[in-house]
Design a protein around this motif. Structure first.
Motif, PDB file in Angstrom:
ATOM      1  N   LEU A  36      13.614 -34.133  -1.189  1.00 15.48           N
ATOM      2  CA  LEU A  36      14.375 -33.063  -1.918  1.00 15.48           C
ATOM      3  C   LEU A  36      14.051 -34.240  -3.218  1.00 15.48           C
ATOM      4  CD1 LEU A  36      17.456 -30.772  -2.224  1.00 15.48           C
ATOM      5  CD2 LEU A  36      15.040 -30.248  -2.323  1.00 15.48           C
ATOM      6  N   SER A  37      13.528 -35.391  -3.648  1.00 16.15           N
ATOM      7  CA  SER A  37      13.279 -36.787  -3.714  1.00 16.15           C
ATOM      8  C   SER A  37      11.977 -37.382  -3.612  1.00 16.15           C
ATOM      9  CB  SER A  37      14.107 -38.422  -3.808  1.00 16.15           C
ATOM     10  OG  SER A  37      15.344 -37.907  -3.481  1.00 16.15           O
ATOM     11  N   GLN A  38      11.285 -36.331  -3.109  1.00 21.69           N
ATOM     12  CA  GLN A  38       9.228 -36.549  -3.046  1.00 21.69           C
ATOM     13  C   GLN A  38       9.054 -35.467  -3.863  1.00 21.69           C
ATOM     14  OE1 GLN A  38       8.191 -36.345   0.989  1.00 21.69           O
ATOM     15  NE2 GLN A  38      10.193 -34.915   1.163  1.00 21.69           N
ATOM     16  N   ASP A  39       7.727 -36.370  -4.197  1.00 22.18           N
ATOM     17  CA  ASP A  39       6.882 -35.315  -5.479  1.00 22.18           C
ATOM     18  C   ASP A  39       6.184 -33.812  -5.129  1.00 22.18           C
ATOM     19  OD1 ASP A  39       6.514 -38.000  -7.134  1.00 22.18           O
ATOM     20  OD2 ASP A  39       5.805 -38.427  -6.556  1.00 22.18           O
ATOM     21  N   MET A  40       6.351 -33.237  -5.451  1.00 28.88           N
ATOM     22  CA  MET A  40       5.585 -31.403  -4.885  1.00 28.88           C
ATOM     23  C   MET A  40       5.499 -30.700  -5.479  1.00 28.88           C
ATOM     24  SD  MET A  40       9.594 -30.673  -3.968  1.00 28.88           S
ATOM     25  CE  MET A  40      11.053 -31.215  -2.776  1.00 28.88           C
ATOM     26  N   ALA A  41       4.082 -30.118  -5.619  1.00 26.44           N
ATOM     27  CA  ALA A  41       3.531 -29.889  -5.827  1.00 26.44           C
ATOM     28  C   ALA A  41       3.578 -28.512  -6.143  1.00 26.44           C
ATOM     29  CB  ALA A  41       2.097 -29.589  -5.269  1.00 26.44           C
ATOM     30  N   LEU A  42       3.508 -27.558  -7.612  1.00 27.91           N
ATOM     31  CA  LEU A  42       3.550 -25.979  -7.747  1.00 27.91           C
ATOM     32  C   LEU A  42       2.297 -25.318  -7.647  1.00 27.91           C
ATOM     33  CD1 LEU A  42       5.434 -26.681 -10.820  1.00 27.91           C
ATOM     34  CD2 LEU A  42       6.888 -26.299  -8.255  1.00 27.91           C
ATOM     35  N   ILE A  43       2.377 -24.598  -6.757  1.00 32.48           N
ATOM     36  CA  ILE A  43       1.000 -24.209  -5.873  1.00 32.48           C
ATOM     37  C   ILE A  43       1.450 -22.455  -6.733  1.00 32.48           C
ATOM     38  CG2 ILE A  43      -0.554 -23.673  -4.469  1.00 32.48           C
ATOM     39  CD1 ILE A  43      -0.061 -26.372  -4.689  1.00 32.48           C
ATOM     40  N   VAL A  83       6.617 -24.145  -4.238  1.00 34.57           N
ATOM     41  CA  VAL A  83       7.018 -25.232  -4.322  1.00 34.57           C
ATOM     42  C   VAL A  83       6.899 -26.461  -2.870  1.00 34.57           C
ATOM     43  CG1 VAL A  83       8.664 -26.506  -5.231  1.00 34.57           C
ATOM     44  CG2 VAL A  83       8.799 -24.757  -6.120  1.00 34.57           C
ATOM     45  N   MET A  84       5.518 -26.760  -2.891  1.00 31.07           N
ATOM     46  CA  MET A  84       5.011 -27.498  -1.488  1.00 31.07           C
ATOM     47  C   MET A  84       5.423 -28.734  -1.641  1.00 31.07           C
ATOM     48  SD  MET A  84       1.569 -26.660   0.074  1.00 31.07           S
ATOM     49  CE  MET A  84       1.827 -24.302  -0.261  1.00 31.07           C
ATOM     50  N   TRP A  85       5.701 -29.517  -0.267  1.00 34.02           N
ATOM     51  CA  TRP A  85       5.568 -30.888  -0.564  1.00 34.02           C
ATOM     52  C   TRP A  85       4.515 -31.133   1.385  1.00 34.02           C
ATOM     53  CZ3 TRP A  85       9.747 -28.186  -0.070  1.00 34.02           C
ATOM     54  CH2 TRP A  85      10.669 -28.189   1.027  1.00 34.02           C
ATOM     55  N   ASP A  86       3.870 -32.417   1.914  1.00 32.85           N
ATOM     56  CA  ASP A  86       3.757 -32.489   2.523  1.00 32.85           C
ATOM     57  C   ASP A  86       4.016 -34.182   2.790  1.00 32.85           C
ATOM     58  OD1 ASP A  86       1.503 -33.824   1.458  1.00 32.85           O
ATOM     59  OD2 ASP A  86      -0.087 -33.423   3.305  1.00 32.85           O
ATOM     60  N   ASN A  87       3.978 -35.104   4.422  1.00 30.12           N
ATOM     61  CA  ASN A  87       4.288 -36.436   4.757  1.00 30.12           C
ATOM     62  C   ASN A  87       2.718 -35.868   6.144  1.00 30.12           C
ATOM     63  OD1 ASN A  87       6.661 -35.388   3.954  1.00 30.12           O
ATOM     64  ND2 ASN A  87       6.294 -36.668   3.386  1.00 30.12           N
ATOM     65  N   ALA A  88       2.887 -37.521   6.512  1.00 30.51           N
ATOM     66  CA  ALA A  88       2.342 -37.682   7.489  1.00 30.51           C
ATOM     67  C   ALA A  88       2.248 -36.505   8.643  1.00 30.51           C
ATOM     68  CB  ALA A  88       1.546 -39.275   7.516  1.00 30.51           C
ATOM     69  N   ASP A 119       8.805 -22.124   4.318  1.00 28.96           N
ATOM     70  CA  ASP A 119       7.314 -22.030   5.681  1.00 28.96           C
ATOM     71  C   ASP A 119       7.148 -23.560   5.867  1.00 28.96           C
ATOM     72  OD1 ASP A 119       4.664 -21.289   6.879  1.00 28.96           O
ATOM     73  OD2 ASP A 119       3.670 -21.993   5.361  1.00 28.96           O
ATOM     74  N   CYS A 120       6.896 -23.872   7.091  1.00 25.27           N
ATOM     75  CA  CYS A 120       6.561 -24.825   7.505  1.00 25.27           C
ATOM     76  C   CYS A 120       5.748 -24.797   8.421  1.00 25.27           C
ATOM     77  CB  CYS A 120       7.952 -26.218   8.108  1.00 25.27           C
ATOM     78  SG  CYS A 120       8.864 -26.695   6.772  1.00 25.27           S
ATOM     79  N   ARG A 121       4.323 -25.929   8.726  1.00 22.56           N
ATOM     80  CA  ARG A 121       3.758 -25.712   9.404  1.00 22.56           C
ATOM     81  C   ARG A 121       3.069 -27.082   9.350  1.00 22.56           C
ATOM     82  NH1 ARG A 121      -0.242 -20.876   7.493  1.00 22.56           N
ATOM     83  NH2 ARG A 121       1.848 -20.367   7.519  1.00 22.56           N
ATOM     84  N   GLN A 164       3.899 -29.737   6.712  1.00 24.96           N
ATOM     85  CA  GLN A 164       3.394 -28.841   5.289  1.00 24.96           C
ATOM     86  C   GLN A 164       4.513 -27.861   4.771  1.00 24.96           C
ATOM     87  OE1 GLN A 164      -0.388 -27.752   3.658  1.00 24.96           O
ATOM     88  NE2 GLN A 164       0.482 -25.597   3.485  1.00 24.96           N
ATOM     89  N   CYS A 165       5.443 -28.567   3.874  1.00 21.30           N
ATOM     90  CA  CYS A 165       6.055 -27.584   4.067  1.00 21.30           C
ATOM     91  C   CYS A 165       6.697 -27.121   2.694  1.00 21.30           C
ATOM     92  CB  CYS A 165       7.585 -28.214   3.730  1.00 21.30           C
ATOM     93  SG  CYS A 165       8.303 -28.568   5.772  1.00 21.30           S
ATOM     94  N   ALA A 166       6.697 -25.292   2.292  1.00 24.63           N
ATOM     95  CA  ALA A 166       6.861 -24.730   0.931  1.00 24.63           C
ATOM     96  C   ALA A 166       8.196 -23.919   0.847  1.00 24.63           C
ATOM     97  CB  ALA A 166       5.628 -24.464   0.777  1.00 24.63           C
ATOM     98  N   ILE A 167       8.530 -24.315  -0.517  1.00 20.26           N
ATOM     99  CA  ILE A 167       9.616 -23.144  -0.391  1.00 20.26           C
ATOM    100  C   ILE A 167       8.412 -22.224  -1.431  1.00 20.26           C
ATOM    101  CG2 ILE A 167      11.130 -22.872  -1.619  1.00 20.26           C
ATOM    102  CD1 ILE A 167      12.826 -25.082  -1.319  1.00 20.26           C
ATOM    103  N   ASN A 168       8.807 -20.577  -0.810  1.00 12.72           N
ATOM    104  CA  ASN A 168       7.451 -20.087  -1.991  1.00 12.72           C
ATOM    105  C   ASN A 168       8.252 -18.995  -2.694  1.00 12.72           C
ATOM    106  OD1 ASN A 168       5.599 -20.925  -0.494  1.00 12.72           O
ATOM    107  ND2 ASN A 168       6.404 -19.706   1.513  1.00 12.72           N
ATOM    108  N   VAL A 169       8.089 -18.528  -4.104  1.00 14.90           N
ATOM    109  CA  VAL A 169       9.206 -17.615  -4.779  1.00 14.90           C
ATOM    110  C   VAL A 169       8.166 -16.376  -4.882  1.00 14.90           C
ATOM    111  CG1 VAL A 169      10.078 -17.522  -6.905  1.00 14.90           C
ATOM    112  CG2 VAL A 169      10.605 -20.141  -5.350  1.00 14.90           C
ATOM    113  N   GLU A 170       8.576 -15.602  -4.449  1.00 13.49           N
ATOM    114  CA  GLU A 170       7.468 -14.313  -5.209  1.00 13.49           C
ATOM    115  C   GLU A 170       8.647 -13.486  -6.917  1.00 13.49           C
ATOM    116  OE1 GLU A 170       6.187 -11.185  -2.955  1.00 13.49           O
ATOM    117  OE2 GLU A 170       5.324 -13.417  -0.644  1.00 13.49           O
TER     118      GLU A 170
END
Length: 483
Positions: free
Chosen positions: A427-434, A263-268, A312-314, A321-327
């Motif tokens: 948590l109100s931002q649009d997030m991408a499911l990758i 579950v990923m989101w990113d900003n400037a 994960d944030c980088r 870019q940040c992501a909550i990773n679900v395995e």
């Protein structure tokens, strides 16, 4: 109000005076950190040149990768036996780095020398000076380099990997792969012209970290690099990424062994040059850490099985870019996404409890008490890696003493409401499911996952509008928080 006011102060951050730095008359920049507190560590040397595959035209494809490859086959003004001996000792056996790395916007030479070897340090600087300003580019030297193995790595290590190629969509980076091979036959004059245009001393930075005599090293740098010629007439292109599209996608890759949903989101990305930006960063970063910790604790309490959680944030080319990773096994993926989404929606609505906030704050204050002990344990390899990351992401490295004071004031002024406000914004931002899937698996129906996500996150949406990237000043957790 006092606490809120502390976030709008804009005092310039003072660079850590332990780092000595300067610029030679030809524009060559150097930075030296002497570490007498780490006498047994290796002496780490990096030479960064502000050129990579983005500076190539179509006819010059592969030039940026080939030039360091050429340099690694030459001895310059040293004897061949000296250079062989230098490289045998210049790679850390415990943490070996490739001798050179090429990316889209930089070329980096890496040397790691045994301590107390001033002779090797002098040879290393001479070698780097020859490589960066006096390379012999002839048909013979080019053919000799091509006949030898390629020791030059790229960043990222696999530029063809599925997720990376997806992330580059819409960016000029896509057509400038640093791993692309040279076009044959090689136009030697064009290679020489490319080298002279982009390998100029005003586009180079040398970094040295270790138990060295700073004054002597600075003298050696002057002697080795002071006579380099050339000046940039054309600025190097700045790499940029398009904002991450908030749409579901599945990618087949060799990098995972079971399904990993991000579950990923990113900003400037916002540079950190003054205290207000640093405080905003800390607040957003702490909110993310609190979120991850909260979700992990909840899953553990509820004894949720067959789920691995990661965070994960980088910073990637000025996008944070940040992501909550679900395995998860494929057959449990939709249900597990539902569990995580419900928890995120709950945090967005209710925030953290006072009890959770106090526990997190106590942990952070304890970490701060151990700051100087942590700093003393940071070896030269870590210190130079942090420095490079700070330079790439335009972060001012501050002294541990200044860090301690600013961090203490920040933690003392923080309230649960402030942290919860940041959590709601994120948590109100649009997030991408990758979804990354092992190659060979049947492709997952991403519409099903998106439907599950929307049914929870959309219906639980807050009336407050999602904050824009410029409001949030987001960033990433792997940025060094000052030395």
């Amino acid at each position: 109000m006092m606490a809120a006011a502390s976030y709008v102060q804009a005092d310039a951050l003072q660079p850590d005076p332990a780092w000595q730095q300067g610029t030679l008359a030809n524009g060559f920049q150097w930075q030296v950190l002497s570490t007498p507190q780490r006498p047994s560590d290796r002496i780490e040397i990096r030479l960064s040149v502000n050129t990579g595959s983005l500076t190539e035209s179509t006819q010059q494809t592969g030039f940026s990768h080939f030039i360091p490859r050429l340099a690694l086959t030459q001895s310059g003004s040293l004897q061949a036996v000296q250079v062989r001996s230098l490289w045998q000792q210049a790679i850390d056996p415990k943490r070996p780095l490739p001798p050179a790395v090429v990316s889209y916007d930089y070329t980096m030479f890496n040397l790691s020398l045994p301590n107390n070897r001033n002779d090797l340090l002098k040879e290393a600087l001479t070698y780097l000076s020859d490589a960066s300003g006096n390379l012999a580019i002839t048909p013979d030297t080019v053919n000799y380099a091509l006949s030898n193995g390629d020791m030059v790595a790229t960043w990222p290590a696999d530029t063809k990997e599925g997720w990376w190629r997806y992330r580059l969509k819409g960016s000029t980076l896509l057509g400038h792969d640093p791993a692309e091979p040279l076009k044959q036959p090689v136009d030697v004059e064009q290679v020489k012209s490319f080298y002279q245009k982009w390998y100029t001393p005003d586009a180079m930075t040398l970094i040295v970290v270790g138990n060295v005599d700073s004054r002597a090293v600075v003298e050696q740098i002057n002697k080795a690099f002071g006579d380099l010629k050339g000046k940039r007439e054309t600025p190097a292109p700045v790499p940029t990424l398009s904002p991450l599209r908030a749409e579901p996608v599945s990618i087949m890759t060799d990098t995972v062994r079971q399904d990993r949903l991000s579950v990923m989101w990113d900003n400037a990305w916002q540079p950190i040059r003054e205290s207000a930006a640093l405080l905003r960063y800390w607040r957003a970063d702490l909110a993310r850490e609190a979120l991850f910790w909260h979700v992990q604790q909840t899953l553990s309490k509820n004894n949720v099985k067959n789920i691995g959680l990661g965070f994960d944030c980088r910073v990637l080319f000025q996008r944070a870019q940040c992501a909550i990773n679900v395995e998860s096994p494929g057959d449990k993926l939709n249900a597990n996404l539902g569990v995580v989404a419900k928890e995120l929606a709950k945090v967005r609505k209710e925030g953290l409890s006072e009890e959770e906030f106090n526990a997190l704050l106590a942990q952070k204050k304890l970490e701060l008490q151990k700051l100087f002990a942590t700093y003393a344990r940071a070896d030269t390899d870590i210190l130079i890696s942090q420095r490079i990351r700070s330079l790439q992401n335009q972060v001012v490295d501050i002294a541990p003493e200044q860090y301690q004071k600013l961090r203490q004031d920040f933690l003392n002024g923080l309230t649960v409401n402030m942290l919860n406000q940041d959590l709601r914004q994120q948590l109100s931002q649009d997030m991408a499911l990758i979804l990354l899937q092992p190659k060979g698996e049947p492709e997952y129906d991403m519409k099903e996952l998106q439907k599950t996500w929307d049914s929870i996150m959309a219906t639980a949406s807050q009336p407050a509008q999602a904050a824009t990237a410029d409001d949030l000043h987001q960033d990433a957790s792997d940025i060094p928080q000052g030395q």
